[in-house]
Design an enzyme around this catalytic site. Structure first.
Site, PDB file in Angstrom:
ATOM      1  N   GLY A  43      -1.460  -2.329  -2.948  1.00 16.53           N
ATOM      2  CA  GLY A  43      -1.647  -1.680  -1.642  1.00 16.53           C
ATOM      3  C   GLY A  43      -0.683  -2.240  -0.603  1.00 16.53           C
ATOM      4  N   GLY A  77      -6.610   1.162  -5.409  1.00 14.36           N
ATOM      5  CA  GLY A  77      -6.192   0.178  -6.402  1.00 14.36           C
ATOM      6  C   GLY A  77      -6.279  -1.218  -5.818  1.00 14.36           C
ATOM      7  CD  GLU A 133     -11.016   4.019   0.358  1.00 18.02           C
ATOM      8  OE1 GLU A 133     -11.895   3.175   0.075  1.00 18.02           O
ATOM      9  OE2 GLU A 133     -11.031   4.681   1.398  1.00 18.02           O
ATOM     10  CD  GLU A 187     -11.344  -6.307  -6.938  1.00 21.41           C
ATOM     11  OE1 GLU A 187     -10.104  -6.235  -6.913  1.00 21.41           O
ATOM     12  OE2 GLU A 187     -12.094  -5.395  -6.552  1.00 21.41           O
ATOM     13  CE  LYS A 244       0.861   5.554 -11.257  1.00 21.78           C
ATOM     14  NZ  LYS A 244       0.419   5.391 -12.634  1.00 21.78           N
ATOM     15  CB  CYS A 248     -13.620  -0.889  -5.496  1.00 25.62           C
ATOM     16  SG  CYS A 248     -14.520   0.601  -5.074  1.00 25.62           S
TER      17      CYS A 248
HETATM   18  P1  NAP Z   1      -3.626  -1.358  -9.568  1.00 30.33           P
HETATM   19  O1  NAP Z   1      -3.012  -2.220 -10.585  1.00 30.33           O
HETATM   20  O2  NAP Z   1      -3.367  -1.646  -8.144  1.00 30.33           O
HETATM   21  O3  NAP Z   1      -3.159   0.129  -9.927  1.00 30.33           O
HETATM   22  C1  NAP Z   1      -3.629   1.249  -9.253  1.00 30.33           C
HETATM   23  C2  NAP Z   1      -2.631   2.384  -9.400  1.00 30.33           C
HETATM   24  O4  NAP Z   1      -1.422   2.035  -8.736  1.00 30.33           O
HETATM   25  C3  NAP Z   1      -2.248   2.689 -10.833  1.00 30.33           C
HETATM   26  O5  NAP Z   1      -2.060   4.075 -10.964  1.00 30.33           O
HETATM   27  C4  NAP Z   1      -0.952   1.934 -10.983  1.00 30.33           C
HETATM   28  O6  NAP Z   1      -0.119   2.454 -11.999  1.00 30.33           O
HETATM   29  C5  NAP Z   1      -0.331   2.159  -9.627  1.00 30.33           C
HETATM   30  N1  NAP Z   1       0.699   1.186  -9.251  1.00 30.33           N
HETATM   31  C6  NAP Z   1       0.983  -0.028  -9.803  1.00 30.33           C
HETATM   32  N2  NAP Z   1       2.029  -0.598  -9.186  1.00 30.33           N
HETATM   33  C7  NAP Z   1       2.438   0.263  -8.226  1.00 30.33           C
HETATM   34  C8  NAP Z   1       3.486   0.244  -7.243  1.00 30.33           C
HETATM   35  N3  NAP Z   1       4.308  -0.794  -7.122  1.00 30.33           N
HETATM   36  N4  NAP Z   1       3.591   1.297  -6.413  1.00 30.33           N
HETATM   37  C9  NAP Z   1       2.746   2.337  -6.481  1.00 30.33           C
HETATM   38  N5  NAP Z   1       1.755   2.426  -7.411  1.00 30.33           N
HETATM   39  C10 NAP Z   1       1.598   1.391  -8.263  1.00 30.33           C
HETATM   40  O7  NAP Z   1      -5.204  -1.308  -9.719  1.00 30.33           O
HETATM   41  P2  NAP Z   1      -6.052  -1.058 -11.032  1.00 30.33           P
HETATM   42  O8  NAP Z   1      -6.016  -2.305 -11.846  1.00 30.33           O
HETATM   43  O9  NAP Z   1      -5.663   0.221 -11.661  1.00 30.33           O
HETATM   44  O10 NAP Z   1      -7.522  -0.859 -10.413  1.00 30.33           O
HETATM   45  C11 NAP Z   1      -8.327  -1.911 -10.048  1.00 30.33           C
HETATM   46  C12 NAP Z   1      -8.244  -2.182  -8.559  1.00 30.33           C
HETATM   47  O11 NAP Z   1      -8.567  -1.008  -7.825  1.00 30.33           O
HETATM   48  C13 NAP Z   1      -9.240  -3.205  -8.099  1.00 30.33           C
HETATM   49  O12 NAP Z   1      -8.627  -4.089  -7.199  1.00 30.33           O
HETATM   50  C14 NAP Z   1     -10.303  -2.382  -7.367  1.00 30.33           C
HETATM   51  O13 NAP Z   1     -11.020  -3.089  -6.411  1.00 30.33           O
HETATM   52  C15 NAP Z   1      -9.500  -1.295  -6.790  1.00 30.33           C
HETATM   53  N6  NAP Z   1     -10.353  -0.114  -6.509  1.00 30.33           N
HETATM   54  C16 NAP Z   1     -10.718   0.141  -5.207  1.00 30.33           C
HETATM   55  C17 NAP Z   1     -11.553   1.209  -4.915  1.00 30.33           C
HETATM   56  C18 NAP Z   1     -11.980   1.510  -3.489  1.00 30.33           C
HETATM   57  O14 NAP Z   1     -12.543   2.577  -3.258  1.00 30.33           O
HETATM   58  N7  NAP Z   1     -11.751   0.635  -2.550  1.00 30.33           N
HETATM   59  C19 NAP Z   1     -11.986   2.025  -5.953  1.00 30.33           C
HETATM   60  C20 NAP Z   1     -11.597   1.743  -7.250  1.00 30.33           C
HETATM   61  C21 NAP Z   1     -10.774   0.662  -7.509  1.00 30.33           C
HETATM   62  P3  NAP Z   1      -0.071   1.865 -13.502  1.00 30.33           P
HETATM   63  O15 NAP Z   1      -1.217   0.924 -13.645  1.00 30.33           O
HETATM   64  O16 NAP Z   1      -0.199   3.087 -14.341  1.00 30.33           O
HETATM   65  O17 NAP Z   1       1.241   1.193 -13.683  1.00 30.33           O
END
Ligand code: NAP
Ligand code: MG
Length: 493
Positions: free
Chosen positions: A236, A231, A253, A387, A178, A287
């Site tokens: 998480g 994410g 992650e 963040e 996904k 991230c």
């Molecule tokens: P996010 O809002 O947490 O979303 C990540 C993914 O999870 C998306 O595909 C999102 O889908 C999905 N999602 C949302 N709600 C969910 C739920 N309740 N259950 C399961 N999946 C769900 O994060 P983002 O804004 O896309 O990305 C930014 C974040 O990612 C930052 O906090 C960053 O630090 C982190 N990140 C971490 C790493 C690492 O390696 N540690 C790498 C890259 C990014 P939809 O958005 O399509 O609804």
């Protein structure tokens, strides 16, 4: 208008209710595609296909490691051939500069090849066990976990997907992927490569759509054996809770607020340039971004002056024209980042450079922002605690080594960190005190498939990349053989 579909059980399909969502080019704010908006029904169908296929006696996991490896290598070759096409689509969908998208595709190819090779390497161990019951030999073998749900964010859409898909498939699992709704286009393209590579249908499934529907259904399902998620920490946490339902294996992650410590004896020019890579690369949507620059008080003015000079020379524009910075991924993200900058002002921090939406020339409609430098920050400031996920460098200062370490570790996150100094012993001494999983000395942000990636504290669970990144998708089975079969006389006869 371009329509892109989900890929479930070997077929491209609309969502069960026929709904689509808009996909944007963040450089122009225009809708560039409509993507099938997966429902709970679609997700359940994908889970059922992946489960059936995992249990299939002739399924993917029964393929020899050599065969799986060859198929993965053919996918890598195809991706390499189509590097430019994938890179352009990534830039169009995410906004990042074209040369950064090109690097992402190169890395994706390299990750697939690494795991294609890794699965053919020796694995498991032989164990010298106690022979109280007679002579025994134990050893371990690695087996796939089962149905893996892979959920990714929008900042490295193709790369984050491949980072999970390659080891998961190498290990023999079946998957449901996904991608983020902000950036699904390279995932759809990548699944076309998977489709053509000859994997049995049901082995790989793509379900686009909202995280709260598709992602939530995946993490709650009793038929999903593992969730690997990249994410935000908040999402998480909800996945971690849901995973408890059937004690899923979990990989998380998550976010970061990483310290970049710069000592007075560092090579100043090098430190400035790496600090820029740390916070302006990929528009700061990284991230591991070095978002807290912690500078020794005595060089603060010199450091800020050079950082401002160099930031002022950065080019901003449509990623396809390969500037230094493209737009942020979405209007939402632009609002969030600008909101943080306003809060910093209210809390008394000083905007040294940038801080505003950028609307010059071709940038008038997209979600562009100036590279931003904020000084006078302390541990209480919102921009130091939260963040931001944008090109916003926040500068704090320290006087002693102990103080630098204390400031660096005063965060709920523990993803990354760096130290700049010309004193080798000091560099190692300080880096060993940093509570983070990814660290650098005299550089910032380079990532390698050979090196583990992941965080301490609220930055996550488990590691990606490296051999450990493969093991996350494997169970360990212990096998013990009695070397002298027959009666042992434990009970009276
Ligand atoms: P996010 O809002 O947490 O979303 C990540 C993914 O999870 C998306 O595909 C999102 O889908 C999905 N999602 C949302 N709600 C969910 C739920 N309740 N259950 C399961 N999946 C769900 O994060 P983002 O804004 O896309 O990305 C930014 C974040 O990612 C930052 O906090 C960053 O630090 C982190 N990140 C971490 C790493 C690492 O390696 N540690 C790498 C890259 C990014 P939809 O958005 O399509 O609804
Ligand atoms: Mg987009």
């Amino acid at each position: 208008m371009k329509f892109v579909l989900n890929y479930i059980d070997g077929k491209w399909c609309e969502s069960s209710d026929g709904n689509y969502f808009d996909v944007y080019d963040p450089a122009t704010a225009e809708v560039i595609a409509q993507a099938a908006k997966g429902t709970e029904d679609d997700t359940k169908k994908a889970i059922a296909a992946a489960k059936r296929e995992f249990e299939n006696k002739n399924g993917w996991r029964r393929y020899s490691a050599q065969k799986r490896s060859e198929i993965l290598l053919s996918i890598a070759d195809e991706l390499e051939k189509r590097k430019e096409e994938f890179a352009k689509t990534e830039t169009l969908d995410n906004g990042k500069p074209l040369r950064e998208s090109m690097c992402d595709v190169d890395d994706a190819v390299s990750y697939i090849r690494y795991y294609a090779g890794a699965i053919r390497m020796p694995s498991g161990v032989t164990l010298n066990v106690n022979d109280g019951f007679g002579p025994m030999q134990s050893f371990t073998v690695k087996e796939p976990i089962g149905v893996c749900a892979l959920i990714t964010p929008w900042n490295y859409p193709l790369l984050m997907g491949v980072q999970k898909i390659a080891p998961a498939l190498a290990a023999g699992n079946t998957i449901i992927f996904k991608p983020s709704s902000n950036t699904p286009l390279t995932s759809v393209k990548f699944f076309k490569l998977l489709e053509n590579a000859g994997l049995p249908s049901g082995t790989v499934n793509l379900v686009m759509g909202s995280g709260s529907v598709v992602g939530n259904c995946l993490s709650k399902s009793n038929d999903v054996d593992m969730v690997s998620f990249t994410g935000s920490t908040a999402v998480g946490q909800s996945i971690y809770k849901n995973a408890a339902v059937n004690i899923k294996k979990i990989g998380l992650e998550l976010g970061g607020k990483s310290p970049n410590i710069i000592f007075a004896d560092a090579d100043l020019e090098g430190a400035v340039e790496w600090a820029m890579i740390g916070i302006f690369f990929n528009q700061g949507e990284v991230c591991s971004a070095g978002s807290r620059i912690i500078v020794e008080e005595s060089i603060k003015d010199k450091f800020i002056k050079r950082l401002k000079e160099r930031a002022s020379k950065m080019t901003i524009g449509n990623g396809l024209h390969d500037p230094d910075m493209g737009p942020l991924v979405s209007e939402n993200q632009l609002k969030t980042v600008l909101g943080f900058i306003e809060t910093a002002k209210k809390e008394g921090c000083k905007i040294e450079y940038g801080g505003k939406r950028y609307t010059e020339g071709e940038c008038r409609r997209g979600y562009f922002i100036e590279p931003t430098i904020i000084s006078g920050c302390n541990q209480k400031n919102t921009v130091i605690k939260k963040e931001i996920f944008g090109p916003v460098a926040c500068i704090e200062t320290f006087k002693t080594e102990e103080e630098a370490i204390k400031i660096a570790n005063d965060t709920e996150y523990g993803l990354a960190g760096a130290v700049f100094t010309s004193d080798g012993a000091k560099a190692l001494r300080v880096i060993k005190e940093i509570r983070a999983g990814i660290t650098w000395i005299n550089c910032y942000n380079p990532a390698f498939v050979e090196a583990p990636w992941g965080g301490y504290k609220k930055s996550g669970v488990g590691r990606e990349l490296s051999m450990q990144g493969l093991e996350e998708y494997q169970e360990t089975k212990q096998i013990t053989i009695n070397l002298r079969p027959g009666k042992i006389g434990w009970y009276k006869d």
